[in-house]
Design a protein around this motif. Sequence first.
Motif, PDB file in Angstrom:
ATOM      1  N   TYR A 112       0.832  -1.204   0.000  1.00 46.68           N
ATOM      2  CA  TYR A 112       0.000   0.000   0.000  1.00 46.68           C
ATOM      3  C   TYR A 112       0.863   1.249   0.000  1.00 46.68           C
ATOM      4  O   TYR A 112       1.920   1.279   0.636  1.00 46.68           O
ATOM      5  CB  TYR A 112      -0.939  -0.002   1.214  1.00 46.68           C
ATOM      6  CG  TYR A 112      -1.812  -1.230   1.234  1.00 46.68           C
ATOM      7  CD1 TYR A 112      -2.853  -1.367   0.309  1.00 46.68           C
ATOM      8  CD2 TYR A 112      -1.564  -2.265   2.127  1.00 46.68           C
ATOM      9  CE1 TYR A 112      -3.640  -2.507   0.294  1.00 46.68           C
ATOM     10  CE2 TYR A 112      -2.352  -3.409   2.119  1.00 46.68           C
ATOM     11  CZ  TYR A 112      -3.382  -3.526   1.200  1.00 46.68           C
ATOM     12  OH  TYR A 112      -4.149  -4.653   1.175  1.00 46.68           O
ATOM     13  N   CYS A 113       0.383   2.291  -0.687  1.00 46.77           N
ATOM     14  CA  CYS A 113       1.165   3.515  -0.845  1.00 46.77           C
ATOM     15  C   CYS A 113       1.252   4.290   0.459  1.00 46.77           C
ATOM     16  O   CYS A 113       2.164   5.088   0.646  1.00 46.77           O
ATOM     17  CB  CYS A 113       0.561   4.390  -1.939  1.00 46.77           C
ATOM     18  SG  CYS A 113      -1.020   5.136  -1.490  1.00 46.77           S
ATOM     19  N   SER A 114       0.300   4.090   1.368  1.00 51.53           N
ATOM     20  CA  SER A 114       0.246   4.896   2.592  1.00 51.53           C
ATOM     21  C   SER A 114      -0.470   4.104   3.682  1.00 51.53           C
ATOM     22  O   SER A 114      -1.149   3.113   3.402  1.00 51.53           O
ATOM     23  CB  SER A 114      -0.542   6.178   2.316  1.00 51.53           C
ATOM     24  OG  SER A 114      -1.853   5.838   1.877  1.00 51.53           O
ATOM     25  N   ASP A 115      -0.331   4.578   4.920  1.00 54.94           N
ATOM     26  CA  ASP A 115      -1.070   3.959   6.025  1.00 54.94           C
ATOM     27  C   ASP A 115      -2.569   4.085   5.792  1.00 54.94           C
ATOM     28  O   ASP A 115      -3.339   3.195   6.137  1.00 54.94           O
ATOM     29  CB  ASP A 115      -0.697   4.638   7.357  1.00 54.94           C
ATOM     30  CG  ASP A 115       0.648   4.117   7.874  1.00 54.94           C
ATOM     31  OD1 ASP A 115       1.094   3.069   7.361  1.00 54.94           O
ATOM     32  OD2 ASP A 115       1.228   4.760   8.754  1.00 54.94           O
ATOM     33  N   ARG A 116      -2.945   5.219   5.205  1.00 56.58           N
ATOM     34  CA  ARG A 116      -4.368   5.448   4.957  1.00 56.58           C
ATOM     35  C   ARG A 116      -4.938   4.333   4.068  1.00 56.58           C
ATOM     36  O   ARG A 116      -6.007   3.795   4.327  1.00 56.58           O
ATOM     37  CB  ARG A 116      -4.560   6.823   4.305  1.00 56.58           C
ATOM     38  CG  ARG A 116      -5.937   7.381   4.496  1.00 56.58           C
ATOM     39  CD  ARG A 116      -6.015   8.800   4.018  1.00 56.58           C
ATOM     40  NE  ARG A 116      -5.610   8.895   2.613  1.00 56.58           N
ATOM     41  CZ  ARG A 116      -5.538  10.042   1.953  1.00 56.58           C
ATOM     42  NH1 ARG A 116      -5.804  11.167   2.547  1.00 56.58           N
ATOM     43  NH2 ARG A 116      -5.177  10.062   0.677  1.00 56.58           N
ATOM     44  N   CYS A 117      -4.200   4.000   3.001  1.00 63.98           N
ATOM     45  CA  CYS A 117      -4.673   2.945   2.096  1.00 63.98           C
ATOM     46  C   CYS A 117      -4.637   1.570   2.763  1.00 63.98           C
ATOM     47  O   CYS A 117      -5.504   0.737   2.524  1.00 63.98           O
ATOM     48  CB  CYS A 117      -3.852   2.933   0.805  1.00 63.98           C
ATOM     49  SG  CYS A 117      -4.457   4.149  -0.389  1.00 63.98           S
TER      50      CYS A 117
ATOM     51  N   ARG B 109     -10.247  -2.275   6.345  1.00 64.89           N
ATOM     52  CA  ARG B 109     -11.673  -2.056   6.636  1.00 64.89           C
ATOM     53  C   ARG B 109     -12.548  -2.715   5.570  1.00 64.89           C
ATOM     54  O   ARG B 109     -13.570  -3.314   5.866  1.00 64.89           O
ATOM     55  CB  ARG B 109     -11.979  -0.553   6.670  1.00 64.89           C
ATOM     56  CG  ARG B 109     -11.443   0.093   7.917  1.00 64.89           C
ATOM     57  CD  ARG B 109     -12.311   1.273   8.349  1.00 64.89           C
ATOM     58  NE  ARG B 109     -11.693   1.896   9.520  1.00 64.89           N
ATOM     59  CZ  ARG B 109     -11.087   3.076   9.498  1.00 64.89           C
ATOM     60  NH1 ARG B 109     -11.070   3.790   8.388  1.00 64.89           N
ATOM     61  NH2 ARG B 109     -10.538   3.547  10.590  1.00 64.89           N
ATOM     62  N   ALA B 110     -12.105  -2.564   4.295  1.00 67.55           N
ATOM     63  CA  ALA B 110     -12.890  -3.135   3.198  1.00 67.55           C
ATOM     64  C   ALA B 110     -12.952  -4.656   3.325  1.00 67.55           C
ATOM     65  O   ALA B 110     -14.004  -5.273   3.125  1.00 67.55           O
ATOM     66  CB  ALA B 110     -12.285  -2.725   1.855  1.00 67.55           C
ATOM     67  N   ARG B 111     -11.792  -5.265   3.723  1.00 64.74           N
ATOM     68  CA  ARG B 111     -11.765  -6.724   3.906  1.00 64.74           C
ATOM     69  C   ARG B 111     -12.704  -7.144   5.043  1.00 64.74           C
ATOM     70  O   ARG B 111     -13.469  -8.084   4.915  1.00 64.74           O
ATOM     71  CB  ARG B 111     -10.341  -7.185   4.237  1.00 64.74           C
ATOM     72  CG  ARG B 111      -9.490  -7.500   3.005  1.00 64.74           C
ATOM     73  CD  ARG B 111      -8.252  -8.305   3.379  1.00 64.74           C
ATOM     74  NE  ARG B 111      -7.470  -7.703   4.440  1.00 64.74           N
ATOM     75  CZ  ARG B 111      -6.491  -6.805   4.229  1.00 64.74           C
ATOM     76  NH1 ARG B 111      -6.222  -6.413   3.000  1.00 64.74           N
ATOM     77  NH2 ARG B 111      -5.814  -6.300   5.234  1.00 64.74           N
TER      78      ARG B 111
ATOM     79  N   SER C  11     -15.315  -5.519   6.305  1.00 62.95           N
ATOM     80  CA  SER C  11     -16.740  -5.347   6.034  1.00 62.95           C
ATOM     81  C   SER C  11     -17.219  -6.380   5.029  1.00 62.95           C
ATOM     82  O   SER C  11     -18.380  -6.791   5.053  1.00 62.95           O
ATOM     83  CB  SER C  11     -17.062  -3.920   5.582  1.00 62.95           C
ATOM     84  OG  SER C  11     -16.492  -3.678   4.326  1.00 62.95           O
ATOM     85  N   ALA C  12     -16.310  -6.856   4.153  1.00 64.90           N
ATOM     86  CA  ALA C  12     -16.692  -7.918   3.219  1.00 64.90           C
ATOM     87  C   ALA C  12     -16.973  -9.210   3.984  1.00 64.90           C
ATOM     88  O   ALA C  12     -17.893  -9.962   3.662  1.00 64.90           O
ATOM     89  CB  ALA C  12     -15.575  -8.144   2.187  1.00 64.90           C
ATOM     90  N   LYS C  13     -16.156  -9.457   5.049  1.00 63.79           N
ATOM     91  CA  LYS C  13     -16.352 -10.647   5.869  1.00 63.79           C
ATOM     92  C   LYS C  13     -17.702 -10.595   6.591  1.00 63.79           C
ATOM     93  O   LYS C  13     -18.448 -11.569   6.637  1.00 63.79           O
ATOM     94  CB  LYS C  13     -15.227 -10.748   6.915  1.00 63.79           C
ATOM     95  CG  LYS C  13     -14.090 -11.654   6.478  1.00 63.79           C
ATOM     96  CD  LYS C  13     -13.050 -11.778   7.583  1.00 63.79           C
ATOM     97  CE  LYS C  13     -11.656 -11.462   7.097  1.00 63.79           C
ATOM     98  NZ  LYS C  13     -10.769 -11.026   8.175  1.00 63.79           N
ATOM     99  N   GLU C  14     -17.971  -9.379   7.166  1.00 64.63           N
ATOM    100  CA  GLU C  14     -19.220  -9.241   7.943  1.00 64.63           C
ATOM    101  C   GLU C  14     -20.433  -9.337   7.043  1.00 64.63           C
ATOM    102  O   GLU C  14     -21.454  -9.895   7.415  1.00 64.63           O
ATOM    103  CB  GLU C  14     -19.234  -7.886   8.662  1.00 64.63           C
ATOM    104  CG  GLU C  14     -18.376  -7.900   9.919  1.00 64.63           C
ATOM    105  CD  GLU C  14     -18.003  -6.495  10.372  1.00 64.63           C
ATOM    106  OE1 GLU C  14     -18.734  -5.553  10.001  1.00 64.63           O
ATOM    107  OE2 GLU C  14     -16.984  -6.346  11.069  1.00 64.63           O
ATOM    108  N   GLY C  15     -20.298  -8.733   5.826  1.00 58.65           N
ATOM    109  CA  GLY C  15     -21.436  -8.716   4.915  1.00 58.65           C
ATOM    110  C   GLY C  15     -21.622 -10.128   4.416  1.00 58.65           C
ATOM    111  O   GLY C  15     -22.644 -10.666   4.167  1.00 58.65           O
TER     112      GLY C  15
END
Length: 244
Positions: free
Chosen positions: A225-230, A236-238, A240-244
């Motif tokens: 990843y280019c940054s901590d933000r990414c 988070r995306a991973r 929420s994909a698990k929860e969904g």
Amino acid sequence: MIPIRLNWQLLTDGFEPVEFKNSNGSKVTIAEPGSARTDPILYEAIHLEDPVVLHFINCETDMEFIAFLARFGTLEETEISKSDEIEGDIEYTLGSFQKPRSSGYRRPAGIGSNSVPVILTVLRDRALSLKALINATRVARHIDAKTKVRDLNELMDSAEVIVHPCFVHSEGTMRFVLKADTLWDFMVMEVAAIYEAGAVATSCEHCRTIFLTGPLTGRRSHAKYCSDRCRVAAMRARNSAKEG
Ligand SMILES: [Zn+2]
């Protein structure tokens, strides 16, 4: 690495895109300065944590190039024209490292001003050429040193880079630096330094931005990843994909 320096200037009031019409009806988008006011800026590359050239090659849209010009300055000329100062048609060549680079406008004979417009198509063309060179660092370790030296020297020759060796003093100490003539020269020197250091380009798994990994870049060679933000956003995306 010998530090690379550039004394440059920014246009205080930024740029906006303006469509210029040639006499044959073809349109050219130029970046028009808000005013002629400038602010001095000093660039120095002593490591590769955040090279200017990476900001340049990550531009895609006209507005991103406009933002680059406002933040880092023009590649070549420090005096640039407004569309109402341009006489005659704007012509330019693509696919060439040779000067002029931020613009290919051929001034009609008799107009003595130093100013040139920044043509966004030409700017994008320059960015694509440098992007190809930076992306090629991914395969550089599979290329033998002799071929690499030949290719890099071809780049330096065709880019007509001008640097001046000199000593500078800062905070009571002296250092030896290479002063670049223009922002273009500075960015080509950054590309050379990237190769010299053995840094490798990679694209962020979250936002696709190209960034550098390895020596002098401040990132380990397997960074995704280019940054901590990414990194956090991807996590988070991973989740929420698990929860969904
Ligand atoms: Zn990213």
